[in-house]
Design an enzyme around this catalytic site. Structure first.
Site, PDB file in Angstrom:
ATOM      1  N   PRO A  45       0.812  -1.222   0.000  1.00  0.00           N
ATOM      2  CA  PRO A  45       0.000   0.000   0.000  1.00  0.00           C
ATOM      3  C   PRO A  45       0.845   1.272   0.000  1.00  0.00           C
ATOM      4  O   PRO A  45       1.655   1.490   0.878  1.00  0.00           O
ATOM      5  CB  PRO A  45      -0.786  -0.109   1.316  1.00  0.00           C
ATOM      6  CG  PRO A  45      -0.656  -1.515   1.752  1.00  0.00           C
ATOM      7  CD  PRO A  45       0.638  -1.994   1.211  1.00  0.00           C
ATOM      8  N   GLU A  46       0.613   2.053  -1.001  1.00  0.00           N
ATOM      9  CA  GLU A  46       1.118   3.422  -0.981  1.00  0.00           C
ATOM     10  C   GLU A  46      -0.084   4.282  -0.619  1.00  0.00           C
ATOM     11  O   GLU A  46      -1.197   3.777  -0.480  1.00  0.00           O
ATOM     12  CB  GLU A  46       1.667   3.807  -2.365  1.00  0.00           C
ATOM     13  CG  GLU A  46       2.933   3.070  -2.744  1.00  0.00           C
ATOM     14  CD  GLU A  46       4.150   3.998  -2.792  1.00  0.00           C
ATOM     15  OE1 GLU A  46       4.005   5.189  -2.479  1.00  0.00           O
ATOM     16  OE2 GLU A  46       5.241   3.519  -3.154  1.00  0.00           O
TER      17      GLU A  46
END
Length: 269
Positions: free
Chosen positions: A2-3
């Site tokens: 996850p960014e």
DNA sequence: ATCGGGACCTGCTTGC
DNA sequence: TGCAAGCAGGTCCCGA
């Protein structure tokens, strides 16, 4: 992995299923996350109504009258909305809601965390965080000012949470390529004009990824769609064996702060 | 004060 | 074939 865009997408995705409902119970199957999960979490939060769902940096905040449940997805975490009790591998925690839905936290690498926070913004994990990249506060002047005298590579600098939050390894590489800045250039030696350009690019790239994530998100009840950034055209990330999309010369790969970094020696100075 | 590097963890890929 | 090493990724914390 996850960014920020994926966290934002998750935040928007779970909102309709959680906002206004209350927590009935919390099932902890694996308390050993980045920080140990408080075994009393269920007892503390049962009966609490979720009055707001928001994102701060890469933390998801489920806000209730007595405090916030802070969820960080680490590098491999994800949330899904399920109804059945059948559990799979790495389904470490369930938040069971009054509408019969379950917010399920899955995280193979367990770098994520689930923490109860009664201190608001002054919580130790939040207090030192820099500004949000998608606000007006984040501009070229700010970044340039923060970089004065800094010898650290510009890539490490924009990934530093104390300066600006939410720029991970993928977007740092992409943004630097698109703004033509060499990732190893000292942060203090990037001109104001180039900093302004970089800021504009970071905002644009993040916003596009959120849009891509949002449009691919149907009902958030299953693993539908890939993270936003995989729907975007990635210029350098993961393309170390390929050629630059601008000048067609081979891309280069180096390690900066123990992070793989792909760039074009021709286009980035 | 600033900066680099270690630690945390698992799964997938690569190499012998 | 099987196993081991390498790598990915976010962020806190410590030591130089």
């Amino acid at each position: 992995m996850p960014e920020l865009p994926e966290v934002e997408t998750t935040c928007r995705g779970i909102s309709p299923f959680t906002l206004g409902y209350s927590i009935e119970s919390i099932i902890i199957r694996q308390p050993k996350l980045r920080w140990p999960v408080n075994p009393e979490l269920g007892a503390i939060l049962s009966g609490q109504t979720i009055i707001n769902v928001k994102r701060r940096a890469k933390y998801l905040l489920l806000q209730m009258p007595i405090g916030d449940l802070m969820i960080h997805l680490g590098m491999s975490g994800s949330l899904s909305i399920v109804e059945e009790q059948t559990v799979g591998k790495h389904d470490h925690l369930d938040i069971c809601l009054s509408n019969g839905k379950i917010i399920r936290f899955n995280d193979p690498r367990r770098f994520g965390s689930v923490i109860f926070n009664q201190q608001g913004d002054s919580h130790p994990l939040l207090i030192k965080l820099g500004i949000e990249p998608l606000t007006d506060e984040f501009d070229g002047n700010y970044l340039h000012h923060q970089a004065i005298g800094k010898n650290t590579p510009i890539k490490s600098f924009i990934m530093n949470n104390h300066i600006v939050v939410g720029v991970g390894n993928i977007y740092a590489q992409e943004s630097l390529f698109l703004s033509g800045i060499h990732p190893k250039r000292a942060a203090g030696k990037v001109s104001l004009v180039r900093m302004k350009h970089l800021v504009q690019i970071i905002k644009q790239v993040l916003a596009e990824a959120i849009e891509a994530g949002g449009s691919s998100l149907k009902d958030f009840t299953g693993a539908d769609g890939k993270p936003g950034y995989f729907q975007q055209k990635l210029h350098v990330y993961g393309r170390q064996t390929k050629n630059c999309l601008k000048c067609h010369k081979p891309l280069k790969q180096v390690v900066i702060s123990q992070r793989s970094t792909v760039y074009c020696a021709q286009c980035q100075r």
